[in-house]
Design a protein around this motif. Structure first.
Motif, PDB file in Angstrom:
ATOM      1  N   PRO A 155       0.808  -1.230   0.000  1.00  7.59           N
ATOM      2  CA  PRO A 155       0.000   0.000   0.000  1.00  7.59           C
ATOM      3  C   PRO A 155       0.838   1.276   0.000  1.00  7.59           C
ATOM      4  CG  PRO A 155      -0.737  -1.531   1.720  1.00  7.59           C
ATOM      5  CD  PRO A 155       0.607  -1.981   1.248  1.00  7.59           C
ATOM      6  N   CYS A 156       2.112   1.164   0.392  1.00  4.65           N
ATOM      7  CA  CYS A 156       2.938   2.358   0.598  1.00  4.65           C
ATOM      8  C   CYS A 156       4.172   2.376  -0.295  1.00  4.65           C
ATOM      9  CB  CYS A 156       3.359   2.453   2.064  1.00  4.65           C
ATOM     10  SG  CYS A 156       1.976   2.490   3.223  1.00  4.65           S
ATOM     11  N   THR A 157       4.155   1.637  -1.383  1.00  5.60           N
ATOM     12  CA  THR A 157       5.293   1.591  -2.291  1.00  5.60           C
ATOM     13  C   THR A 157       4.816   1.765  -3.724  1.00  5.60           C
ATOM     14  OG1 THR A 157       6.389  -0.006  -0.822  1.00  5.60           O
ATOM     15  CG2 THR A 157       7.315   0.271  -3.010  1.00  5.60           C
ATOM     16  N   MET A 158       5.457   2.693  -4.439  1.00  6.64           N
ATOM     17  CA  MET A 158       5.121   2.956  -5.833  1.00  6.64           C
ATOM     18  C   MET A 158       6.389   2.881  -6.682  1.00  6.64           C
ATOM     19  SD  MET A 158       1.826   3.652  -5.953  1.00  6.64           S
ATOM     20  CE  MET A 158       1.604   4.616  -7.457  1.00  6.64           C
ATOM     21  N   PRO A 159       6.249   2.616  -7.988  1.00  6.09           N
ATOM     22  CA  PRO A 159       7.420   2.702  -8.869  1.00  6.09           C
ATOM     23  C   PRO A 159       7.870   4.147  -9.007  1.00  6.09           C
ATOM     24  CG  PRO A 159       5.430   2.331 -10.154  1.00  6.09           C
ATOM     25  CD  PRO A 159       5.025   2.225  -8.709  1.00  6.09           C
ATOM     26  N   VAL A 160       9.110   4.345  -9.390  1.00  4.44           N
ATOM     27  CA  VAL A 160       9.649   5.696  -9.571  1.00  4.44           C
ATOM     28  C   VAL A 160      10.088   5.870 -11.014  1.00  4.44           C
ATOM     29  CG1 VAL A 160      10.400   5.776  -7.175  1.00  4.44           C
ATOM     30  CG2 VAL A 160      12.020   5.102  -8.933  1.00  4.44           C
ATOM     31  N   ASP A 161      10.172   7.132 -11.441  1.00  6.12           N
ATOM     32  CA  ASP A 161      10.625   7.439 -12.789  1.00  6.12           C
ATOM     33  C   ASP A 161      12.150   7.398 -12.856  1.00  6.12           C
ATOM     34  OD1 ASP A 161       8.040   7.858 -13.781  1.00  6.12           O
ATOM     35  OD2 ASP A 161       8.041   9.945 -13.045  1.00  6.12           O
ATOM     36  N   PRO A 162      12.708   7.147 -14.031  1.00  7.79           N
ATOM     37  CA  PRO A 162      14.174   7.168 -14.173  1.00  7.79           C
ATOM     38  C   PRO A 162      14.760   8.490 -13.699  1.00  7.79           C
ATOM     39  CG  PRO A 162      13.151   6.245 -16.139  1.00  7.79           C
ATOM     40  CD  PRO A 162      12.027   6.782 -15.276  1.00  7.79           C
ATOM     41  N   GLY A 163      15.818   8.403 -12.903  1.00  3.92           N
ATOM     42  CA  GLY A 163      16.469   9.603 -12.393  1.00  3.92           C
ATOM     43  C   GLY A 163      15.943  10.079 -11.061  1.00  3.92           C
ATOM     44  N   GLU A 164      14.791   9.573 -10.621  1.00  6.85           N
ATOM     45  CA  GLU A 164      14.257   9.942  -9.311  1.00  6.85           C
ATOM     46  C   GLU A 164      15.060   9.283  -8.196  1.00  6.85           C
ATOM     47  OE1 GLU A 164       9.825  10.853  -8.384  1.00  6.85           O
ATOM     48  OE2 GLU A 164       9.821   9.123  -9.727  1.00  6.85           O
TER      49      GLU A 164
END
Length: 243
Positions: free
Chosen positions: A202-211
């Motif tokens: 519930p508290c983890t999302m993918p990130v964009d490249p470079g984030e």
């Protein structure tokens, strides 16, 4: 010698030495020590070291009840491949869950309290029987970890102080990547889907490249740690507000 003096001495002795040496000292010369792993994005590095040094060493995973199915499958595969004979799964007390979070909304309303209930409390209870523990934290991960030493004193609120060991404290992201390649270690399957740091679903999302690699943890909240590496802290919600 006080625990603080011992830690200062250990940090002098092991300054500039490889993570292997630090890990070997933790598992062979510090009494009963547990390796705590999330079986997350780069956990294979520390677990591979553990298996090479002492495959029967206690390895603790806190199953919060909110782990990704991919994490549970990765745990089983990695434990089997590396021969981790000391793996122990720690779970929160179901009665505490029912008392503190009966409607299963605590993660949204108060993520700190949810982490305390589902992760910090059960882990601290499990660690009470150990003289110290090993983590996979690294300086490059967050600003809070930027001055991390290989050895530190932890002072739990309801237990005697103990030593926490961070064999990879001075490793870089490139060091981790090179180790994984050199030993042909399998990565968590969600890494390929844009999850460089993996916790509860519930508290983890993918990130964009470079984030920032941990930008996907507790998105939208001013929170960077689950709490197991922060001394103190209480679960703040429950019947009559007394938990």
């Amino acid at each position: 010698m006080s625990l603080d003096a011992r830690v200062r001495m250990l940090n002098r002795w092991f300054f500039g030495r490889p993570g292997w040496d630090i890990m070997a000292h933790a598992l062979n010369a510090m009494g009963r020590v547990a390796v705590v792993s999330s079986f997350g994005a780069d956990s294979a590095v520390l677990l591979h070291m553990t298996a090479r040094i002492d495959p029967r060493a206690p390895v603790l995973l806190v199953d919060t009840g909110r782990l990704f199915p991919e994490t549970l499958a990765y745990r089983d595969m990695l434990a089997d491949r590396l021969g981790l004979a000391g793996l122990e799964v720690i779970r929160p007390d179901p009665e505490r869950i029912r008392a503190v979070d009966p409607d299963d909304t605590l993660y949204h309303e108060d993520p700190d309290a949810c982490c305390a209930l589902r992760k910090t409390e059960p882990l601290q209870a499990a660690l009470a029987r150990f003289d110290g523990w090993v983590t996979g934290r690294k300086r490059y991960q967050t600003a809070e970890r930027a001055t991390l030493d290989p050895f530190e004193v932890e002072r739990p609120p309801d237990a005697p102080p103990r030593i926490k060991v961070n064999p990879l404290a001075h490793w870089t992201a490139d060091d981790v990547a090179h180790y994984i390649t050199a030993y042909d270690l399998p990565q968590h399957p969600l890494v390929a889907e844009g999850y460089p740091s993996i916790g509860c679903w519930p508290c983890t999302m993918p990130v964009d490249p470079g984030e920032d690699p941990r930008a996907g943890r507790w998105p939208g909240a001013e929170k960077t740690e689950c709490g197991i590496h922060i001394s103190g802290g209480e679960v703040r919600r429950g019947p009559a507000g007394d938990a």
